[in-house]
Design an enzyme around this catalytic site. Structure first.
Site, mmCIF file in Angstrom:
data_model
loop_
_atom_site.group_PDB
_atom_site.id
_atom_site.type_symbol
_atom_site.label_atom_id
_atom_site.label_comp_id
_atom_site.label_asym_id
_atom_site.label_seq_id
_atom_site.Cartn_x
_atom_site.Cartn_y
_atom_site.Cartn_z
ATOM 1 N N GLU A 42 0.848 -1.188 0.000
ATOM 2 C CA GLU A 42 0.000 0.000 0.000
ATOM 3 C C GLU A 42 0.886 1.242 0.000
ATOM 4 O OE1 GLU A 42 -2.949 0.042 3.063
ATOM 5 O OE2 GLU A 42 -3.907 -1.815 2.380
ATOM 6 N N TRP A 48 0.253 4.182 -0.554
ATOM 7 C CA TRP A 48 -0.445 5.377 -0.104
ATOM 8 C C TRP A 48 -0.601 5.440 1.422
ATOM 9 C CZ3 TRP A 48 -2.705 1.117 -2.353
ATOM 10 C CH2 TRP A 48 -3.619 0.411 -1.574
#
Length: 282
Positions: free
Chosen positions: A204, A206
């Site tokens: 991930e 982000w």
């Protein structure tokens, strides 16, 4: 006919090699590994015998306390009553843990200066009840179970820029910068590439998690997952790293060397307390 089949086979094999090469080329270069064969921290050689022993309650009245190193995952959940130190970020309607505010502001300002772009937060603090709702909407394959999400602490931020959110964030210049430099602002990429077996989540790019300096640099620059970080430290011993003294102490027996003023205490979620001393400012 046999010659044609052979040529097709060779051509297909070459294409597969080229595609594999391109796939590897475009993967994140900072690949984390589970093994910690050579610990990046060393036990201090400083004479710290002049020290005072406190309980956590006593020490918290004298030194700074935050929640930056509190581990939350499926094996170490927090309940619905866990109290996060939450504050609003610059009247934005976005709520974060108090210890994150200045550091996120510094990261955001750097993005604006370097890229003439704005870093946004799509998700930050979520209550236990909010996480229950997210789980219903996204399902357990994507969302963490209530009590196991770092968002409940306010220490995690899901970030994006216009037109580049989620997995696409890493395709942007800003996303690449954040993934390569967030450790300088006290952040880590909490769910790094190729570590799903250990973190429970796929990559991930982000999702940034605040742990503070120098811990963010130790974790990132030595390819460690946060789930393993506390295990680097033998309880009761002080270690040195880049001008910092770091130790994990029992909550009822926190030994702090005298003569230092820049001392930070943070519970680790495992029954102990991290002590981080910045010797450069003392």
């Amino acid at each position: 006919m046999k010659k044609l089949i052979f040529q097709l086979f060779i051509g297909t094999f070459i294409i597969l090699i080229m595609v594999s090469g391109l796939f590897l080329y475009f993967q994140p270069k900072n690949v984390h590994k589970r093994s910690i064969s050579s610990p990046p921290i060393k036990e201090t050689k400083l004479d710290l015998t002049d020290q005072t022993t406190y309980t956590f309650e006593e020490a918290s009245k004298l030194f700074t306390v935050d929640q930056s190193l509190f581990l939350v995952n499926k094996d170490h959940p927090i309940g619905a009553t866990y109290e996060s130190n939450i504050a609003e970020y610059k009247d934005s309607g976005v709520y974060m843990n108090e210890c994150v505010l200045d550091n996120y502001a510094a990261l955001s300002a750097t993005i604006t200066k370097k890229f003439n772009n704005k870093l946004y937060v799509s998700s930050s603090y979520r209550s236990y009840e909010d996480q229950e709702r997210v789980l219903k909407e996204e399902g357990p394959e994507i969302a963490a179970l209530p009590g196991t999400s770092e968002h409940q602490t306010g220490l995690a931020q899901d970030v994006y820029i216009n037109y580049f959110g989620g997995g696409a964030f890493f395709k942007s210049d800003v996303g690449k910068y954040v993934n390569s430099n967030c450790q300088n602002f006290g952040y880590i990429i909490r769910y790094p590439y190729a570590m799903q077996d250990y973190t429970g989540f796929a990559f991930e790019p982000w999702h940034i998690r605040y742990v503070g300096l120098p811990h963010s640099k130790i974790i990132t620059e030595n390819s460690i997952v946060f789930d393993d970080y506390a295990s680097l430290y033998e309880i009761g011993k002080y270690y040195e790293y880049d001008g910092y003294l770091i130790a994990r102490m029992p909550m009822d027996e926190i030994k702090i060397p005298n003569g230092y003023s820049d001392v930070l205490l943070s519970e680790d979620g495992l029954g102990y307390c991290f002590v981080t001393i910045n010797t450069k400012t003392t």
